[in-house]
Design an enzyme around this catalytic site. Structure first.
Site, PDB file in Angstrom:
ATOM      1  N   LYS A  99      34.410  36.551  45.824  1.00 13.71           N
ATOM      2  CA  LYS A  99      33.947  37.276  44.632  1.00 13.71           C
ATOM      3  C   LYS A  99      32.739  36.538  44.055  1.00 13.71           C
ATOM      4  O   LYS A  99      32.756  35.308  43.948  1.00 13.71           O
ATOM      5  CB  LYS A  99      35.073  37.361  43.593  1.00 13.71           C
ATOM      6  CG  LYS A  99      34.701  38.234  42.377  1.00 13.71           C
ATOM      7  CD  LYS A  99      35.869  38.464  41.434  1.00 13.71           C
ATOM      8  CE  LYS A  99      35.500  39.395  40.279  1.00 13.71           C
ATOM      9  NZ  LYS A  99      36.624  39.678  39.382  1.00 13.71           N
ATOM     10  N   SER A 116      37.843  44.276  38.191  1.00 15.24           N
ATOM     11  CA  SER A 116      36.465  43.959  38.491  1.00 15.24           C
ATOM     12  C   SER A 116      36.247  43.432  39.911  1.00 15.24           C
ATOM     13  O   SER A 116      35.113  43.411  40.377  1.00 15.24           O
ATOM     14  CB  SER A 116      35.962  42.898  37.501  1.00 15.24           C
ATOM     15  OG  SER A 116      36.667  41.684  37.667  1.00 15.24           O
ATOM     16  N   SER A 169      42.128  42.377  37.066  1.00 15.56           N
ATOM     17  CA  SER A 169      40.976  42.527  37.954  1.00 15.56           C
ATOM     18  C   SER A 169      41.226  42.218  39.421  1.00 15.56           C
ATOM     19  O   SER A 169      40.367  42.496  40.256  1.00 15.56           O
ATOM     20  CB  SER A 169      39.824  41.646  37.457  1.00 15.56           C
ATOM     21  OG  SER A 169      39.165  42.291  36.397  1.00 15.56           O
TER      22      SER A 169
END
Lengths: 477, 477, 95
Positions: A65, A140, A164
């Protein structure tokens, strides 16, 4: 070569016998990029990777990420603010994966500064859900979930401040794990809301999450909230079985906002666990509905302060030809941040400002304790708590873009976990409208072992987690 | 000051704690390096970096709390003070707000006229220093040097209980002496290790407190005195002209000897303090306090009292010997060797030693003659091996590095002649040499006796024991 | 709770955010609705409840007072938008 063979860490290990898994993952990621937009920055190819001797994840590719700092590799947090930012240091998570021999193939797309649950808030464009390219992958950690779902990497890192990791895992039909707060170091993970943020793992199944967690967990002197605890083997915990495991079912996790098909799907999964020997127990989380309001005070408050460092002075975006200091600040930040980030900064600034602090911020922290106490009471009688991860399946891109409130409301089943600092995991448990559904299992603080026993136990009696989207079938042979 | 007005003064003193590393990072705190060479990624607030508090800073704060008789909090909390400024890299300063580590306590101070005051403290809290803005290095820009950012400070806040600049300065000096005595601050005011903000208001005696003005960042005792005096005068003049005092923050301009407004209350900032989510509460228990107590040296007031009451030193000597811990410790080390010669030791420390140190401009810690060497010299006075006068010559030789007192005495043959036979011989020679003078003395001219003694000392090259010589000559004549 | 133009100006100034007109409109309405949503907290009885700023009521860990960082100036310079003579540059600040 079947898709399944590539699906999990074991599959990738086996594949490594006759081809370079890193090159394969990179090729697939590159090919998928136009359709998924799941990577912000591919990692620089530095030649064929040889397995780091002894590393637990030697030679295994992963997507990282873009919230985790990687020395020498651009790290943007999905923001224009950090468009050209190349960190001079590694996050602890990056360093530990490196030590384990895992190889980062690129930085995964995400909502800007991890604020969002659709991945539409990325300065680098929306990510598409491999199950339906017109739909969001969740957020996210949307890029991470999409890449794992598409079979491009066996695992990806994520971060979970209010769901997320779990929500995109549910939307993409993969497993998403968030540990107890303090289990994994936050050092080098770009902060959104410090008291809620935890690194997490997205993989095909729970056992792989456990394997990665074994490498990531542990005390870090660079994070004052990192907790010193005896080492545990989470992979071993997977095999404990579900017989006698007490699973709490909270009415509040099946509130009016949860679509009935989703509720049914998760109930069916729980019934299977019961048949496998687990005990289902009704419990109560009476103040769960307050978790969204409490979260949307605390998270923006912390964010408003955490994001003050982006001022155009030491790194990141800097406005051209500023008239004076305040002009430099206001324009650098205005140009660098997207609308959702600005909204949260302004809300956070408001709830901390003179005259409103007590009514908003302080009260939210009090409610936070009440919510944590509800969990503690519930866990006196059960080992894990179960319910749907999300109220509905993945929605269409653009569908909620103008309605932040609808987006926030959908966090109802995930944010309480972060307020209380608990571990949780979302496992695939079926399909509605041809789209994946996630079952969320929540553990008590430091109760990851029970969580893995339950999640892996379920994945022994189901195969939802091995379903791959049409999109992901095109793995190279 | 006009007698119809009473000034009310409170001080906030920033004490830089003498740790090796910064309060939240491992960067060095050394003074005077090239710009931005002592800045860690944490100090520069790079994305993802986290603060980890320095035990050394916390221990020093506890020691201070114990030394001033304050309450050291079992639970104190680091908070964020949010504001934008180029020398504040995170966009917030980590400080303690609602729950400081030290509350209450007091500091005794003696004014130049001998009057004693006891100044009550409100609190002392830990915080990080900001960097430094350089305004004159570039034509159209200011430069920012973050070397100082993150240096640990203890902000000591007094109650508004002082009524003149002289009292404020006496308090500030007493505090300065105390923190240096404790070894928690080097006290270097030129380098900014001890800086003061003064809150000044005036009122009619008995009336409620007037509106205060805060004079920022004054870094010498003399300037504090002048700034406060100026400010009191300014406020009285304004009030007597029928004006009202506007609450403001002011700067002292030393060159012009006046204060000027920096910002008024209207644009006072809304700092949005809230508990730092990166830093859980600091919990201290009885054992932490006990350990700090064990590290605490005897405090200057107690030592002064002991010097007077137990050692019988005059107040002047006791004052001088407790101004600085190094001097006091030097003196105490001498007493280890010469427990019964406190006054002799005090005379020498404040006399010969002080002037030698002063002449060479060196600190007592670096003295060319250490305490045990000086005590060994004084032991030779005490046991009458040499006279005090000869001892001064020996001391000079020791200072020049010629060796120990005994070695010099032997090498130069300076031992006092205490042998009756040798002295009797010298007296007989004197009688033979100066018959006229002897006759005068015998006729009752007492004054001539000193001449005779002088001649005898000359003959014995100063080595005769004066008292013994005196007595022998009188009885012979 | 309703945020008016003056409130939004104050918040934007505190947060050092420049907002254009279109953005102002959108943000003002949505901030209002967020504050409405969180106003549910008002009806909770929080009497005598200690605020919880950190999960698990964790306590602070400390590090030893040791210098373990080296000079990072060149690394910092590499990522700095404007640095000269080792100093970060900002528009002239008048104190």
């Amino acid at each position: 070569m079947s898709a399944l063979r590539f699906a999990d860490i074991a599959g990738w290990r086996a594949a490594a016998a006759d081809q370079d898994p890193i090159a394969a993952a990179r090729t697939m990621a590159e090919a998928a990029q136009p359709a998924l937009n799941a990577l912000i920055t591919p990692a620089v190819v530095t030649g064929p990777h040889t397995a780091t001797a002894g590393g637990a994840l030697a030679g295994i590719p992963y997507a990282h990420k873009d919230l985790f700092c990687t020395a020498g590799l651009r790290t943007t947090a999905g923001s224009r603010m950090l468009d050209g930012f190349v960190p001079p240091y590694d996050a602890t998570v990056s360093a530990r994966l490196d030590q384990a021999g895992a190889v980062c193939i690129g930085k995964a797309n995400m909502d800007e500064f991890a604020m969002g649950s659709s991945n539409e808030n990325s300065a680098f464009g929306a990510v598409r859900n491999p199950w339906d390219l017109q739909r969001v992958p969740g957020g996210s950690s949307g890029g991470s979930a999409a890449l794992v779902a598409a079979g491009i990497v066996p695992f990806a890192t994520g971060s979970d401040t209010g769901g997320s990791v779990r929500q995109p895992a549910a939307f993409c039909g993969v497993t998403g794990f968030k540990p107890s707060y303090g289990r994994i170091s936050r050092y080098g993970m770009i902060a959104f809301a410090s008291s809620l943020d935890q690194a997490g793992v997205i993989a095909r199944h729970a056992r792989d999450c456990a394997e990665v967690l074994n490498c990531l967990a542990g005390f870090d002197p660079r994070d004052a909230t990192s907790v010193e605890r005896p080492a545990e083997d989470f992979v071993a915990a997977c095999d404990r079985g579900v017989r006698g495991l007490r699973i709490g079912i909270a009415r509040e996790l099946y509130s009016a906002g949860i679509r009935s098909e989703i509720a049914d799907c998760t109930r069916a999964a729980l019934a299977e666990l019961e048949r496998a020997g687990a005990l289902l127990v009704d419990i109560e989380l009476p103040r769960l509905q307050l978790s969204v309001p409490a979260y949307y005070v605390i998270a923006p408050a912390e964010a408003s302060s955490n994001l003050a460092r982006y001022d155009g002075v030491r790194y990141g975006h800097r406005a051209e030809a500023a008239r004076d200091l305040n002009d430099l600040y206001a324009r650098s930040r205005s140009e660098g941040f997207g609308t959702e980030v600005k909204r949260r900064i302004l809300v956070g600034t408001f709830v901390l400002s003179a005259g409103y602090y007590d009514a908003y911020y302080l009260r939210a922290q009090q409610v936070r304790r009440l919510i944590a106490e509800d969990f503690a009471r519930a866990f006196a009688g059960v080992d894990v708590i179960a319910g749907p991860t999300t109220p509905d399946v993945a929605f269409r891109i653009g569908e909620k873009a103008d309605d932040p409130l609808a987006m926030y409301a959908a966090d109802i089943n995930t944010v309480a976990v972060n307020l209380a600092g608990l571990p949780a995991i979302s496992v695939p448990c079926g399909f509605v409208d041809g789209l994946p559904v996630g079952l969320q299992l929540i553990g008590p603080a430091w109760g990851e072992a029970s969580l893995f026993a339950a999640a892996h136990g379920y994945q022994q009696i189901s195969d939802w987690h091995f379903r791959t989207p049409q999109f992901g079938a095109g793995v190279p042979s | 000051m006009s007698s119809e007005w009473e000034a009310v003064i409170g001080l906030e003193v920033h004490v830089q704690l003498s740790t090796r590393s910064k309060i939240f990072s491992g960067a060095t705190t050394a003074y005077g390096a090239e710009p931005n060479t002592q800045v860690s990624f944490v100090d520069a607030a790079l994305p993802g970096t986290l603060p980890v508090p320095n035990r050394g800073a916390i221990e020093r704060a506890i020691e201070f709390g114990l030394a001033v008789g304050a309450t050291v909090a079992e639970r104190s909390v680091f908070a964020r003070k949010n504001y934008f400024y180029p020398d504040l890299p995170k966009g917030y300063q980590i400080s303690q707000y609602e729950l400081p580590i030290v509350s209450g306590g007091s500091v005794k101070a003696r004014l130049e006229d001998g009057r004693e005051i006891e100044v009550a403290l409100t609190r002392a809290h830990l915080e990080e220093d900001a960097g430094k803005s350089v305004h004159d290095a570039f034509h159209a820009a200011s430069g920012v040097d973050l070397n100082r950012a993150g240096t640990p400070l203890l902000e000591v806040v007094s109650e508004p209980v002082m009524h003149s600049a002289a009292e404020a300065v006496a308090y500030m000096k007493a505090l300065h002496r105390l923190v240096r005595w404790l070894g928690i601050c080097d006290g270097n005011m030129q380098e900014g290790s001890f800086r003061c903000d003064a809150n000044v208001s005036v009122r009619r005696p008995g009336a409620p407190l007037g509106t205060r003005n805060e004079i920022k960042n004054v870094n010498s005792f003399r300037f504090v005195e002048k700034a406060i005096d100026y400010e009191i005068e300014r406020q009285i003049r304004a009030l007597e002209n029928g004006e009202t005092i506007v609450q403001a923050t002011r700067l002292y301009d030393a060159a012009a000897n006046r204060t000027r407004t920096m910002r008024s209350k209207e644009d006072a900032l809304d700092y949005r303090y809230f508990p730092d989510p990166d830093l859980p509460p600091l919990l201290l228990d009885a054992s932490d306090l006990e350990r700090a107590r064990a590290r605490l040296p005897e405090l200057p007031d107690a030592r002064r009292r002991r010097f007077i009451e137990q050692l019988g030193l005059p107040e002047y000597d006791a004052d001088k010997l407790t101004e600085e811990r190094a001097w006091s410790d030097y003196f105490e080390s001498m007493l280890q060797v010469l427990p019964a010669q406190a006054k002799l030791c005090a005379n020498w420390v404040l006399g010969e030693l002080a002037s030698a140190l002063n002449a060479d401009q060196i600190a007592i810690e670096d003295s060319r003659v250490d305490a045990s060497a000086l005590a060994a010299l004084l032991a030779r006075i005490a046991d009458q091996t040499i006279s005090g006068k000869i001892a001064k010559d020996v001391f000079a030789a020791m200072w020049a590095g010629e060796g120990t007192a005994d070695a010099i005495i032997d090498a130069r043959g300076l031992r006092q002649i205490t042998d009756d036979g040798a002295l009797a011989g010298a007296i007989e020679a004197l009688i033979a040499q100066f018959p006229e003078q002897i006759a005068k003395y015998r006729a009752g001219d007492e004054k001539i006796f000193q001449f005779l003694i002088g001649q005898l000392m000359k003959a014995t090259r100063g080595k005769a024991n004066p008292a013994q010589l005196n007595q022998m000559l009188r009885s012979r004549l | 709770m309703h945020i008016d133009n003056a409130d939004l100006d104050r918040l934007a100034r505190l947060a050092r955010l420049g907002l254009d007109n279109g953005e102002r409109e959108r943000l003002m309405a949505s901030i209002d609705s967020v504050l409405d949503m969180v106003s549910a907290l008002r009806n909770v009885d929080v009497n005598a409840v200690l605020p919880m700023a950190h999960p698990h009521d964790a306590q602070l860990r400390l590090r030893a007072d040791e210098v373990d960082e080296v000079d990072c100036q060149s690394a910092l310079e590499k990522i700095a938008p404007e640095m000269q003579s080792g100093l970060y540059l900002v528009p002239k600040v008048i104190e």
